[in-house]
Enzyme design. Structure first.
Site, PDB file in Angstrom:
ATOM      1  N   ARG A 155      31.782  42.821  43.037  1.00 16.83           N
ATOM      2  CA  ARG A 155      32.522  41.809  42.270  1.00 16.83           C
ATOM      3  C   ARG A 155      32.053  40.435  42.725  1.00 16.83           C
ATOM      4  O   ARG A 155      32.176  40.108  43.910  1.00 16.83           O
ATOM      5  CB  ARG A 155      34.029  41.980  42.473  1.00 16.83           C
ATOM      6  CG  ARG A 155      34.838  40.881  41.801  1.00 16.83           C
ATOM      7  CD  ARG A 155      36.339  41.058  41.971  1.00 16.83           C
ATOM      8  NE  ARG A 155      37.048  39.947  41.339  1.00 16.83           N
ATOM      9  CZ  ARG A 155      37.798  39.071  42.014  1.00 16.83           C
ATOM     10  NH1 ARG A 155      37.944  39.185  43.325  1.00 16.83           N
ATOM     11  NH2 ARG A 155      38.375  38.074  41.377  1.00 16.83           N
ATOM     12  N   GLU A 214      40.764  42.444  45.391  1.00 17.00           N
ATOM     13  CA  GLU A 214      40.609  41.858  46.719  1.00 17.00           C
ATOM     14  C   GLU A 214      41.650  42.434  47.677  1.00 17.00           C
ATOM     15  O   GLU A 214      42.821  42.518  47.335  1.00 17.00           O
ATOM     16  CB  GLU A 214      40.792  40.330  46.724  1.00 17.00           C
ATOM     17  CG  GLU A 214      39.679  39.556  46.078  1.00 17.00           C
ATOM     18  CD  GLU A 214      39.919  38.058  46.131  1.00 17.00           C
ATOM     19  OE1 GLU A 214      40.615  37.592  47.061  1.00 17.00           O
ATOM     20  OE2 GLU A 214      39.457  37.351  45.209  1.00 17.00           O
ATOM     21  N   GLU A 271      43.024  34.668  39.837  1.00 17.20           N
ATOM     22  CA  GLU A 271      44.244  34.094  40.400  1.00 17.20           C
ATOM     23  C   GLU A 271      44.664  32.768  39.773  1.00 17.20           C
ATOM     24  O   GLU A 271      44.677  31.702  40.431  1.00 17.20           O
ATOM     25  CB  GLU A 271      44.099  33.945  41.909  1.00 17.20           C
ATOM     26  CG  GLU A 271      43.842  35.255  42.613  1.00 17.20           C
ATOM     27  CD  GLU A 271      43.880  35.134  44.114  1.00 17.20           C
ATOM     28  OE1 GLU A 271      43.820  34.019  44.640  1.00 17.20           O
ATOM     29  OE2 GLU A 271      43.984  36.181  44.781  1.00 17.20           O
ATOM     30  N   HIS A 329      36.196  31.565  39.104  1.00 18.06           N
ATOM     31  CA  HIS A 329      36.777  31.682  40.448  1.00 18.06           C
ATOM     32  C   HIS A 329      36.855  30.287  41.059  1.00 18.06           C
ATOM     33  O   HIS A 329      36.244  29.984  42.083  1.00 18.06           O
ATOM     34  CB  HIS A 329      35.943  32.618  41.324  1.00 18.06           C
ATOM     35  CG  HIS A 329      36.684  33.181  42.504  1.00 18.06           C
ATOM     36  ND1 HIS A 329      36.797  34.541  42.769  1.00 18.06           N
ATOM     37  CD2 HIS A 329      37.371  32.549  43.492  1.00 18.06           C
ATOM     38  CE1 HIS A 329      37.498  34.714  43.882  1.00 18.06           C
ATOM     39  NE2 HIS A 329      37.866  33.536  44.338  1.00 18.06           N
ATOM     40  N   ASN A 384      44.911  41.302  43.589  1.00 15.51           N
ATOM     41  CA  ASN A 384      44.477  40.847  44.918  1.00 15.51           C
ATOM     42  C   ASN A 384      45.694  40.908  45.828  1.00 15.51           C
ATOM     43  O   ASN A 384      46.711  40.290  45.519  1.00 15.51           O
ATOM     44  CB  ASN A 384      43.967  39.402  44.863  1.00 15.51           C
ATOM     45  CG  ASN A 384      42.673  39.287  44.085  1.00 15.51           C
ATOM     46  OD1 ASN A 384      42.093  40.284  43.686  1.00 15.51           O
ATOM     47  ND2 ASN A 384      42.215  38.057  43.870  1.00 15.51           N
ATOM     48  N   TYR A 422      47.171  40.708  49.897  1.00 14.41           N
ATOM     49  CA  TYR A 422      46.917  40.367  51.304  1.00 14.41           C
ATOM     50  C   TYR A 422      48.132  40.543  52.192  1.00 14.41           C
ATOM     51  O   TYR A 422      48.008  40.904  53.355  1.00 14.41           O
ATOM     52  CB  TYR A 422      46.389  38.938  51.418  1.00 14.41           C
ATOM     53  CG  TYR A 422      44.977  38.806  50.899  1.00 14.41           C
ATOM     54  CD1 TYR A 422      44.715  38.552  49.549  1.00 14.41           C
ATOM     55  CD2 TYR A 422      43.881  38.991  51.751  1.00 14.41           C
ATOM     56  CE1 TYR A 422      43.428  38.457  49.073  1.00 14.41           C
ATOM     57  CE2 TYR A 422      42.588  38.904  51.276  1.00 14.41           C
ATOM     58  CZ  TYR A 422      42.375  38.638  49.930  1.00 14.41           C
ATOM     59  OH  TYR A 422      41.092  38.547  49.453  1.00 14.41           O
TER      60      TYR A 422
HETATM   61  C1  LIG Z   1      47.088  33.847  48.723  1.00 16.86           C
HETATM   62  O1  LIG Z   1      46.186  34.912  48.917  1.00 16.86           O
HETATM   63  C2  LIG Z   1      45.445  35.173  47.756  1.00 16.86           C
HETATM   64  O2  LIG Z   1      45.768  36.406  47.231  1.00 16.86           O
HETATM   65  C3  LIG Z   1      43.986  35.103  48.012  1.00 16.86           C
HETATM   66  C4  LIG Z   1      43.260  35.351  49.163  1.00 16.86           C
HETATM   67  N1  LIG Z   1      41.967  35.092  48.837  1.00 16.86           N
HETATM   68  C5  LIG Z   1      41.915  34.696  47.534  1.00 16.86           C
HETATM   69  N2  LIG Z   1      43.152  34.731  47.042  1.00 16.86           N
HETATM   70  C6  LIG Z   1      40.708  34.220  46.807  1.00 16.86           C
HETATM   71  O3  LIG Z   1      40.530  34.946  45.609  1.00 16.86           O
HETATM   72  C7  LIG Z   1      39.476  34.275  47.683  1.00 16.86           C
HETATM   73  O4  LIG Z   1      38.529  33.359  47.140  1.00 16.86           O
HETATM   74  C8  LIG Z   1      39.850  33.972  49.142  1.00 16.86           C
HETATM   75  O5  LIG Z   1      38.706  33.823  49.952  1.00 16.86           O
HETATM   76  C9  LIG Z   1      40.739  35.126  49.659  1.00 16.86           C
HETATM   77  C10 LIG Z   1      41.065  35.051  51.144  1.00 16.86           C
HETATM   78  O6  LIG Z   1      41.912  33.971  51.380  1.00 16.86           O
END
Ligand SMILES: CO[C@H](O)c1c[n+]2c([nH]1)[C@H](O)[C@@H](O)[C@H](O)[C@H]2CO
Length: 451
Positions: free
Chosen positions: A81, A357, A170, A125, A297, A299
């Site tokens: 991706r 992600e 996002e 992005h 995505n 985290y």
């Molecule tokens: C608030 O967390 C988000 O889901 C998020 C985390 N992240 C992202 N979005 C972005 O899509 C990436 O470009 C970042 O590098 C990556 C790591 O921070």
């Protein structure tokens, strides 16, 4: 994982990949006729990015992609991706086409296909052409047309051989970071602008899907959203209401319009006077153009309490002391991924989902003295989140694939190069890539299609 337990097997055909984004890895932002993006401007504005870091070199992926594709192949990755830098192919964002930019991405796609790796392209992005920002960017209603024209150009160029596309990465982060809080490009701080940008992002997404259908491109198109499950800190009415506001603001603000054709009712309270009048029905219909898949995505989660001082949703996260946290101060909470995926299925139906992600930043040294570079916390966190995906699949969620964030250590936006998410370590002084132990752990999962 535990060698004695039965392996957690993933469905046949489950897609294993890794992800990056143009401005974070490519470098050479103005090479071969490319125009500047808002992130080129933002990172060159003193004080905006930690240590004054910029994407001028990054991981030099613009030039080193053949080497990186060979590394992907060595890990057994089945998909990659990555995002297109809009201003490489349209230097002013609209009008004049830069053939060298199109040729670059065609070479990347063809090299991936040659390596047996399926491209998964993100059209946007975060790196808006600066020339469009000069025309108002996401605040200008014309941006839906500009995005549709850009998308059409990419579908005509690569639509015959790219199986997976997404319109936006996002939109919540674009509006919240770039227009509400100003911590990301273009660095504005206005609830009114954030609400306007949010609507135009949704419109651009819908117009991008329509352009995909009209182009006759093969493959499937989706939207990528960040989802962070919200858990109430207590069952007090105030905390429960705050949790709903936080969930509406981050998790339902974009999915409700795209998948249900409505806006989360709490948003009028969150945005207050900045929340616009109901949008025209024909615009809501464009936004609701059906998608083929959803990118999630994930985290972390947040435990939410009412907080009148926390703007705009009047809710804040309660620190989870004692839990493992990453270098970005995110609680490691794999259960939240299972909960999020089942929440999507229960609220929106069982549309195909890719985890587009998931990853973690833990400390790695600036240069890697050994190969593989030990990264036990990242490896442990990876395994736990893959088990969480497996649990969601077991609960009936149609998860089709998983992309580790990230293939490479890279520019973590305003954090600069201080946070390392890569499966592959990058020594920025030499551009040497070194496999981390998590890369080999991931390769073993891919080879077995099991954990
Ligand atoms: C608030 O967390 C988000 O889901 C998020 C985390 N992240 C992202 N979005 C972005 O899509 C990436 O470009 C970042 O590098 C990556 C790591 O921070």
């Amino acid at each position: 994982m535990n060698a004695h337990a039965d392996p957690l097997r993933f469905p046949p055909g489950f897609v294993w990949g890794a992800a990056t984004a143009a401005y974070q890895v490519e470098g050479s932002p103005l090479a071969d006729g490319a125009g500047p993006s808002i992130w080129h401007r933002f990172s060159h504005t003193p004080g905006r990015v930690r240590d004054g870091d910029t994407g001028d070199v990054a991981c030099d992926h613009y030039r080193r992609y053949p080497e990186d594709i060979a590394l992907m192949r060595s890990l057994g990755l089945q998909s990659y991706r990555f995002s297109i830098a809009w201003s490489r192919v349209l230097p002013e964002g609209r009008g004049r086409i830069n053939q060298a930019g199109l040729d670059h991405y065609a070479r990347v796609v063809d090299a991936l296909l040659e390596a047996g790796i399926a491209p998964n392209i993100t059209l946007y992005h975060w790196d808006l052409p600066a020339a469009l920002d000069d025309r108002g960017g996401w605040l200008n209603p014309d941006i839906a047309d500009w995005f549709a024209d850009y998308a059409t150009l990419m579908f005509r160029t690569l639509g015959d051989r790219v199986p997976l596309w997404s319109t936006l990465n996002e939109p919540w982060v674009v509006a919240d970071g770039g227009y509400m809080h100003g911590v990301l490009a273009p660095g504005h701080r206005s609830a009114f602008e954030a609400a306007i940008a949010a609507h135009h992002l949704l419109l651009a997404h819908g117009r991008g899907v329509q352009a995909f259908r009209a182009s006759g491109a093969r493959g499937q198109i989706g939207l990528v959203v960040n989802l962070e499950p919200k858990y109430p800190a207590s069952h007090s009415p105030a905390d429960l209401a705050a949790t709903l506001r936080a969930e509406a603001y981050m998790n339902r603000q974009y999915l409700d319009p795209v998948l249900r054709g409505t806006h989360a009712e709490e948003l009028a309270e969150v945005f207050g006077e900045a929340w616009p009048a109901p949008r025209p029905a024909e615009q809501m219909a464009v936004i609701r153009e059906p998608i083929d898949w959803l990118g999630v995505n994930y985290y972390t989660r947040s435990v939410v309490r009412a907080d009148e001082s926390a703007w705009p949703q009047r809710a804040s996260a309660v620190p989870q002391r004692g839990a493992l946290h990453t270098e970005t101060a995110w609680e490691v909470y794999p259960r939240g991924l299972t909960d999020t995926l089942t929440w999507v299925k229960n609220r929106y139906g069982n549309l195909p989902i890719y985890i587009t992600e998931n990853g973690s930043a833990f400390f790695d040294p600036p240069s890697a003295e050994v190969d593989p570079l030990p990264d036990p916390l990242r490896t442990q966190t990876l395994h736990k989140h893959l088990a969480a995906v497996h649990a969601a699949i077991g609960a009936g969620v149609d998860v089709r694939g998983y992309y580790a964030w990230s293939l490479l250590d890279n520019l973590e936006w305003a954090h600069g190069y201080s946070k390392r998410f890569g499966l592959l370590h990058v020594d920025y002084a030499t551009q040497r890539r070194t496999r981390k132990a998590s890369a080999l752990a991931y390769a073993a999962v891919i080879a077995a299609n099991a954990l």
